[in-house]
Scaffold this motif. Structure first.
Motif, PDB file in Angstrom:
ATOM      1  N   UNK A  38       0.824  -1.205   0.000  1.00 41.17           N
ATOM      2  CA  UNK A  38       0.000   0.000   0.000  1.00 41.17           C
ATOM      3  C   UNK A  38       0.861   1.260   0.000  1.00 41.17           C
ATOM      4  N   UNK A  39       0.623   2.123  -0.974  1.00 44.61           N
ATOM      5  CA  UNK A  39       1.345   3.388  -1.046  1.00 44.61           C
ATOM      6  C   UNK A  39       2.741   3.287  -1.639  1.00 44.61           C
ATOM      7  N   UNK A  40       3.094   2.106  -2.133  1.00 47.13           N
ATOM      8  CA  UNK A  40       4.434   1.923  -2.702  1.00 47.13           C
ATOM      9  C   UNK A  40       4.352   1.497  -4.164  1.00 47.13           C
ATOM     10  N   UNK A  41       5.507   1.499  -4.808  1.00 50.35           N
ATOM     11  CA  UNK A  41       5.579   1.055  -6.202  1.00 50.35           C
ATOM     12  C   UNK A  41       5.568  -0.469  -6.270  1.00 50.35           C
ATOM     13  N   UNK A  42       5.089  -1.027  -7.375  1.00 47.89           N
ATOM     14  CA  UNK A  42       5.187  -2.483  -7.550  1.00 47.89           C
ATOM     15  C   UNK A  42       6.653  -2.929  -7.550  1.00 47.89           C
ATOM     16  N   UNK A  43       6.870  -4.107  -6.987  1.00 47.78           N
ATOM     17  CA  UNK A  43       8.216  -4.657  -6.922  1.00 47.78           C
ATOM     18  C   UNK A  43       8.218  -6.043  -7.567  1.00 47.78           C
ATOM     19  N   UNK A  44       9.221  -6.288  -8.353  1.00 48.58           N
ATOM     20  CA  UNK A  44       9.341  -7.551  -9.071  1.00 48.58           C
ATOM     21  C   UNK A  44       9.538  -8.718  -8.113  1.00 48.58           C
ATOM     22  N   UNK A  45       8.832  -9.820  -8.391  1.00 50.88           N
ATOM     23  CA  UNK A  45       9.026 -11.055  -7.633  1.00 50.88           C
ATOM     24  C   UNK A  45       9.759 -12.096  -8.474  1.00 50.88           C
ATOM     25  N   UNK A  46       9.223 -12.392  -9.650  1.00 54.63           N
ATOM     26  CA  UNK A  46       9.855 -13.410 -10.486  1.00 54.63           C
ATOM     27  C   UNK A  46       9.294 -13.394 -11.895  1.00 54.63           C
ATOM     28  N   UNK A  47      10.032 -14.037 -12.788  1.00 56.57           N
ATOM     29  CA  UNK A  47       9.579 -14.269 -14.153  1.00 56.57           C
ATOM     30  C   UNK A  47       9.585 -15.767 -14.399  1.00 56.57           C
ATOM     31  N   UNK A  48       8.561 -16.255 -15.072  1.00 59.22           N
ATOM     32  CA  UNK A  48       8.533 -17.646 -15.484  1.00 59.22           C
ATOM     33  C   UNK A  48       8.521 -17.687 -16.999  1.00 59.22           C
ATOM     34  N   UNK A  49       9.361 -18.561 -17.525  1.00 56.58           N
ATOM     35  CA  UNK A  49       9.512 -18.629 -18.971  1.00 56.58           C
ATOM     36  C   UNK A  49       8.879 -19.885 -19.541  1.00 56.58           C
ATOM     37  N   UNK A  50       8.618 -19.821 -20.814  1.00 55.41           N
ATOM     38  CA  UNK A  50       8.053 -20.956 -21.541  1.00 55.41           C
ATOM     39  C   UNK A  50       8.917 -22.185 -21.292  1.00 55.41           C
ATOM     40  N   UNK A  51       8.274 -23.307 -21.033  1.00 55.25           N
ATOM     41  CA  UNK A  51       9.012 -24.526 -20.720  1.00 55.25           C
ATOM     42  C   UNK A  51       8.597 -25.065 -19.378  1.00 55.25           C
ATOM     43  N   UNK A  52       7.680 -24.350 -18.711  1.00 54.18           N
ATOM     44  CA  UNK A  52       7.164 -24.834 -17.442  1.00 54.18           C
ATOM     45  C   UNK A  52       8.110 -24.654 -16.278  1.00 54.18           C
ATOM     46  N   UNK A  53       9.113 -23.797 -16.489  1.00 54.84           N
ATOM     47  CA  UNK A  53      10.091 -23.623 -15.421  1.00 54.84           C
ATOM     48  C   UNK A  53       9.441 -22.981 -14.187  1.00 54.84           C
ATOM     49  N   UNK A  54       9.759 -23.538 -13.044  1.00 54.19           N
ATOM     50  CA  UNK A  54       9.220 -23.018 -11.788  1.00 54.19           C
ATOM     51  C   UNK A  54      10.340 -22.342 -11.024  1.00 54.19           C
ATOM     52  N   UNK A  55      10.089 -21.095 -10.602  1.00 58.58           N
ATOM     53  CA  UNK A  55      11.119 -20.355  -9.881  1.00 58.58           C
ATOM     54  C   UNK A  55      10.568 -19.908  -8.542  1.00 58.58           C
ATOM     55  N   UNK A  56      11.455 -19.797  -7.604  1.00 60.20           N
ATOM     56  CA  UNK A  56      11.029 -19.456  -6.253  1.00 60.20           C
ATOM     57  C   UNK A  56      11.695 -18.215  -5.732  1.00 60.20           C
ATOM     58  N   UNK A  57      11.093 -17.640  -4.700  1.00 62.82           N
ATOM     59  CA  UNK A  57      11.591 -16.432  -4.057  1.00 62.82           C
ATOM     60  C   UNK A  57      11.232 -16.576  -2.586  1.00 62.82           C
TER      61      UNK A  57
END
Lengths: 107, 113
Positions: A38-57
């Protein structure tokens, strides 16, 4: 076309798990996830790419199913700091964001 | 750390005024974006730019124009502000290749009276 996120809002108690879904009517090459407090800019968490890759944070992970043209964000053992609005974005020549999912964590 | 700054956090203008929103990034990013954020509608892309002097329309370009004369600066212009342009405006930047994260500025809350 804007991806569709569900649910629109969710309230959890600290320690509970949540799943946020993002689906598109178009073929997906990548999906972005962002969190905005709330009141802040969006912050990146992750990108998932074609291929079903699962990434964590930390305790936040995501999956990407190209066939179903959808992605899901998994928040495990939620913490108070996870509260905010989560946006998925589907990338073609530009990123188109969904309307967001509001997550509220109660102590 | 990447820093994206916007000229004002809050701005109040009158209907019909010309409004300039400035965005500056300090990481030599090729791509820059302007979004508006309204409750229940998410982030909607107004314009974006892949390079100096280049611009592409996003999903809601009507009533807006942009200028990118220098790599680090991307300006959003409301030629004649209207009340339905009252909104939060967010600028973002990213590296030129695909599939890279966007870095957002703090936003400008514009009110048009």
């Amino acid at each position: 076309q804007q991806p569709v996120q569900s649910p629109q809002a969710v309230i959890l108690r600290e320690g509970e798990d949540a799943v946020i879904n993002c689906s598109s009517s178009k073929a997906l090459y990548s999906v972005h996830w962002y969190r905005q407090k709330h009141g802040e800019a969006p912050v990146f968490l992750m990108i998932l790419l074609k291929g079903g890759e699962q990434k964590g944070h930390d305790k936040i992970s995501a999956s990407f199913n190209e066939k179903k043209q959808q992605s899901s964000l998994y928040l495990t053992a939620s913490q108070l700091s996870y509260s905010g609005t989560y946006f998925c974005g589907t990338e073609d020549d530009k990123i188109i964001f969904g309307k967001g999912t509001r997550l509220h964590i109660l102590p | 750390d990447v820093k994206v700054t916007q000229s004002s956090r809050y701005l109040v203008k009158r209907t019909g005024e010309k409004v300039f929103l400035e965005c500056v990034q300090d990481m030599d990013h090729e791509n820059m974006f302007w979004y508006r954020q309204d409750p229940g509608l998410g982030l909607r892309l107004i314009y974006f730019s892949y390079d100096v002097k280049m611009k592409e329309k996003g999903d809601i370009p009507e009533g807006y124009s942009v200028s990118r004369e220098k790599k680090e600066r991307f300006s959003l212009i409301l030629e004649s502000a209207s009340t339905n342009q009252t909104s939060m405006y967010l600028c973002a930047s990213s590296i030129g290749t695909a599939y890279n994260e966007q870095f957002f500025g703090p936003g400008t809350r514009l009110t048009v009276l």
